[in-house]
Design a protein around this motif. Structure first.
Motif, PDB file in Angstrom:
ATOM      1  N   UNK A   1       8.277   3.314   6.022  1.00 37.27           N
ATOM      2  CA  UNK A   1       9.355   2.653   6.748  1.00 37.27           C
ATOM      3  C   UNK A   1       9.225   1.134   6.595  1.00 37.27           C
ATOM      4  N   UNK A   2      10.316   0.439   6.798  1.00 32.25           N
ATOM      5  CA  UNK A   2      10.246  -1.025   6.841  1.00 32.25           C
ATOM      6  C   UNK A   2       9.613  -1.450   8.162  1.00 32.25           C
ATOM      7  N   UNK A   3       8.775  -2.470   8.114  1.00 32.39           N
ATOM      8  CA  UNK A   3       8.114  -2.918   9.333  1.00 32.39           C
ATOM      9  C   UNK A   3       8.264  -4.429   9.512  1.00 32.39           C
ATOM     10  N   UNK A   4       8.342  -4.806  10.784  1.00 32.93           N
ATOM     11  CA  UNK A   4       8.497  -6.218  11.135  1.00 32.93           C
ATOM     12  C   UNK A   4       7.150  -6.927  11.047  1.00 32.93           C
ATOM     13  N   UNK A   5       7.172  -8.148  10.570  1.00 31.44           N
ATOM     14  CA  UNK A   5       5.937  -8.927  10.498  1.00 31.44           C
ATOM     15  C   UNK A   5       5.719  -9.691  11.798  1.00 31.44           C
ATOM     16  N   UNK A   6       4.466  -9.798  12.172  1.00 28.81           N
ATOM     17  CA  UNK A   6       4.072 -10.569  13.340  1.00 28.81           C
ATOM     18  C   UNK A   6       3.679 -11.982  12.914  1.00 28.81           C
TER      19      UNK A   6
ATOM     20  N   UNK B   1     -14.950  -6.446  14.101  1.00 26.43           N
ATOM     21  CA  UNK B   1     -14.429  -6.729  12.762  1.00 26.43           C
ATOM     22  C   UNK B   1     -12.909  -6.749  12.812  1.00 26.43           C
ATOM     23  N   UNK B   2     -12.311  -7.868  12.399  1.00 30.69           N
ATOM     24  CA  UNK B   2     -10.855  -8.005  12.386  1.00 30.69           C
ATOM     25  C   UNK B   2     -10.322  -7.776  10.972  1.00 30.69           C
ATOM     26  N   UNK B   3      -9.178  -7.087  10.887  1.00 29.45           N
ATOM     27  CA  UNK B   3      -8.529  -6.819   9.606  1.00 29.45           C
ATOM     28  C   UNK B   3      -7.056  -7.192   9.739  1.00 29.45           C
ATOM     29  N   UNK B   4      -6.550  -8.005   8.828  1.00 31.55           N
ATOM     30  CA  UNK B   4      -5.125  -8.296   8.745  1.00 31.55           C
ATOM     31  C   UNK B   4      -4.663  -8.030   7.317  1.00 31.55           C
ATOM     32  N   UNK B   5      -3.355  -7.890   7.168  1.00 30.79           N
ATOM     33  CA  UNK B   5      -2.759  -7.603   5.861  1.00 30.79           C
ATOM     34  C   UNK B   5      -1.760  -8.708   5.537  1.00 30.79           C
ATOM     35  N   UNK B   6      -1.845  -9.243   4.349  1.00 30.26           N
ATOM     36  CA  UNK B   6      -0.847 -10.214   3.908  1.00 30.26           C
ATOM     37  C   UNK B   6       0.504  -9.503   3.764  1.00 30.26           C
ATOM     38  N   UNK B   7       1.622 -10.196   4.027  1.00 28.79           N
ATOM     39  CA  UNK B   7       2.940  -9.547   3.899  1.00 28.79           C
ATOM     40  C   UNK B   7       3.109  -8.892   2.534  1.00 28.79           C
ATOM     41  N   UNK B   8       3.545  -7.616   2.561  1.00 28.13           N
ATOM     42  CA  UNK B   8       3.655  -6.825   1.340  1.00 28.13           C
ATOM     43  C   UNK B   8       4.967  -6.036   1.318  1.00 28.13           C
ATOM     44  N   UNK B   9       5.474  -5.697   0.119  1.00 30.56           N
ATOM     45  CA  UNK B   9       6.587  -4.755   0.047  1.00 30.56           C
ATOM     46  C   UNK B   9       6.128  -3.367   0.476  1.00 30.56           C
ATOM     47  N   UNK B  10       7.080  -2.506   0.798  1.00 23.78           N
ATOM     48  CA  UNK B  10       6.754  -1.183   1.336  1.00 23.78           C
ATOM     49  C   UNK B  10       5.864  -0.391   0.398  1.00 23.78           C
ATOM     50  N   UNK B  11       6.188  -0.375  -0.892  1.00 17.31           N
ATOM     51  CA  UNK B  11       5.393   0.443  -1.820  1.00 17.31           C
ATOM     52  C   UNK B  11       3.934  -0.017  -1.859  1.00 17.31           C
ATOM     53  N   UNK B  12       3.732  -1.324  -1.670  1.00 13.85           N
ATOM     54  CA  UNK B  12       2.361  -1.840  -1.694  1.00 13.85           C
ATOM     55  C   UNK B  12       1.607  -1.433  -0.434  1.00 13.85           C
ATOM     56  N   UNK B  13       2.312  -1.364   0.700  1.00 17.52           N
ATOM     57  CA  UNK B  13       1.668  -0.906   1.935  1.00 17.52           C
ATOM     58  C   UNK B  13       1.209   0.536   1.793  1.00 17.52           C
ATOM     59  N   UNK B  14       2.025   1.354   1.125  1.00 20.79           N
ATOM     60  CA  UNK B  14       1.632   2.748   0.891  1.00 20.79           C
ATOM     61  C   UNK B  14       0.382   2.801   0.019  1.00 20.79           C
ATOM     62  N   UNK B  15       0.343   1.958  -1.005  1.00 23.82           N
ATOM     63  CA  UNK B  15      -0.829   1.917  -1.872  1.00 23.82           C
ATOM     64  C   UNK B  15      -2.079   1.494  -1.094  1.00 23.82           C
TER      65      UNK B  15
ATOM     66  N   UNK C   1     -10.412   0.161   1.010  1.00 16.86           N
ATOM     67  CA  UNK C   1      -9.498  -0.849   1.536  1.00 16.86           C
ATOM     68  C   UNK C   1     -10.077  -2.251   1.419  1.00 16.86           C
ATOM     69  N   UNK C   2     -11.381  -2.376   1.608  1.00 21.01           N
ATOM     70  CA  UNK C   2     -12.019  -3.688   1.565  1.00 21.01           C
ATOM     71  C   UNK C   2     -11.947  -4.360   0.210  1.00 21.01           C
ATOM     72  N   UNK C   3     -11.644  -3.597  -0.850  1.00 13.62           N
ATOM     73  CA  UNK C   3     -11.561  -4.155  -2.192  1.00 13.62           C
ATOM     74  C   UNK C   3     -10.209  -4.814  -2.464  1.00 13.62           C
ATOM     75  N   UNK C   4      -9.213  -4.534  -1.623  1.00 12.02           N
ATOM     76  CA  UNK C   4      -7.850  -4.988  -1.891  1.00 12.02           C
ATOM     77  C   UNK C   4      -7.699  -6.480  -1.619  1.00 12.02           C
TER      78      UNK C   4
END
Length: 331
Positions: free
Chosen positions: A182-187, A236-250, A260-263
């Motif tokens: 799904x599309x998600x809103x960025x914080x 331990x804090x984890x954040x994700x840089x803004x990504x397109x949907x297909x990249x979030x699935x990956x 995940x830590x390698x991404x």
């Protein structure tokens, strides 16, 4: 901190959520009663009935455990364990767990048996409770993780899938991947942390989710390098840089395979204390936060920290766990 002693005849006060997990709660209750009575001990149950507030039930049970120098026991999944831990934190009583959830990250991290017979025998035969780290977001306890943004949405989707298709890890993982489609809103979040002799440092980030982990096993399974920090008094804090949907699935797939830590899209860091100020839509004063899978609405700023007091947990000592592993493997 030193472990606390447990009286050999300490009564057990069990908070049981009949809706947690896939095991039959009545069968578990009968197992507990049989083992406790066989040991010449007493047990008192507080069953969570439909419409009851879990936190209220847990608080009453903890009060009884303190008054009778007993053991407070949470029987259920991570959400039930969280509610009882919230009531028990800072109280002078030992804390026990009878795991009945889907993932059971907290109990597995501390080597608490999933089998009800073995778990209750651990409660009956252990004479010390050991201090374990507790995370806080404002005044809310989390033993496994706390999060905002995409991850709480994932948890809500997962719970809906469990209601429709039953509780299993496959259902939970499928629901998570479906949420990522799904599309998600960025914080937009402003983070403020202590930085040693440099004082406080502050930065503003844009991310679909902020995840703060307090469970080494879960972080290891995701492949996060900060996992060992949880056993060293940090979160331990984890954040994700803004990504397109297909990249979030990956990224979700990489997490399932422990990479995940390698991404490059992942930003992670250890912390003991962090204040988060989200930019909220006009007119909104609270933000959705998940703690150990339970959703609540909190008023910013959000302070993530390690609690000053530990939880006094009944669990095997490292030596006892190693011995049991050797016996089970025949080495």
């Amino acid at each position: 901190m030193q472990p606390i002693d447990i009286h050999r005849y300490a009564p057990l006060f069990v908070v049981m959520n009949a809706a947690s997990g896939s095991q039959d709660s009545q069968a578990v209750r009968e197992t507990v009663e049989r083992e406790v009575h066989r040991a010449g001990r007493s047990v008192f149950f507080r069953m969570l009935e439909p419409g009851q507030d879990l936190s209220t039930v847990a608080a009453r049970a903890v009060q009884q455990a303190v008054e009778h120098h007993g053991i407070i026991v949470a029987a259920g999944g991570d959400g039930t364990i969280n509610a009882v831990a919230q009531a028990a934190l800072g109280k002078d009583c030992a804390f026990g767990v009878l795991p009945q959830g889907t993932f059971n990250y907290f109990s597995r991290t501390h080597h608490i048996p999933a089998d009800p017979v073995e778990a209750v025998r651990l409660l009956l035969n252990t004479r010390e409770a050991y201090p374990v780290q507790v995370g806080l977001v404002n005044d809310k306890v989390f033993l496994v993780n706390a999060s905002l943004g995409l991850y709480p949405e994932l948890l809500e989707e997962r719970e809906a899938a469990k209601q429709a298709h039953g509780r299993s890890r496959v259902v939970a993982m499928w629901a998570g991947l479906r949420t990522l489609l799904h599309r998600h809103r960025h914080l937009r979040l402003t983070l403020q942390m202590e930085s040693g002799a440099l004082g406080k440092r502050q930065q503003t980030i844009k991310t679909p989710t902020l995840f703060v982990g307090n469970n080494q096993l879960q972080l290891e399974q995701l492949g996060m390098p900060e996992a060992p920090r949880v056993s060293q008094g940090q979160l331990a804090a984890i954040t994700v840089k803004p990504q397109p949907t297909w990249r979030m699935v990956w990224l979700g797939v990489k997490g399932l395979f422990g990479r995940l830590g390698e991404a490059d899209e992942i930003v992670s860091f250890p912390l003991r204390d962090m204040v988060v100020q989200p930019l909220l839509p006009l007119g909104r004063r609270r933000i959705k936060v998940a703690t150990d899978g339970e959703i609540s609405w909190l008023t910013p700023p959000l302070r993530f920290s390690v609690a000053s007091m530990p939880l006094n947990l009944i669990c095997p000592t490292p030596a006892a766990f190693e011995q049991s592993q050797q016996q089970s493997t025949g080495t």
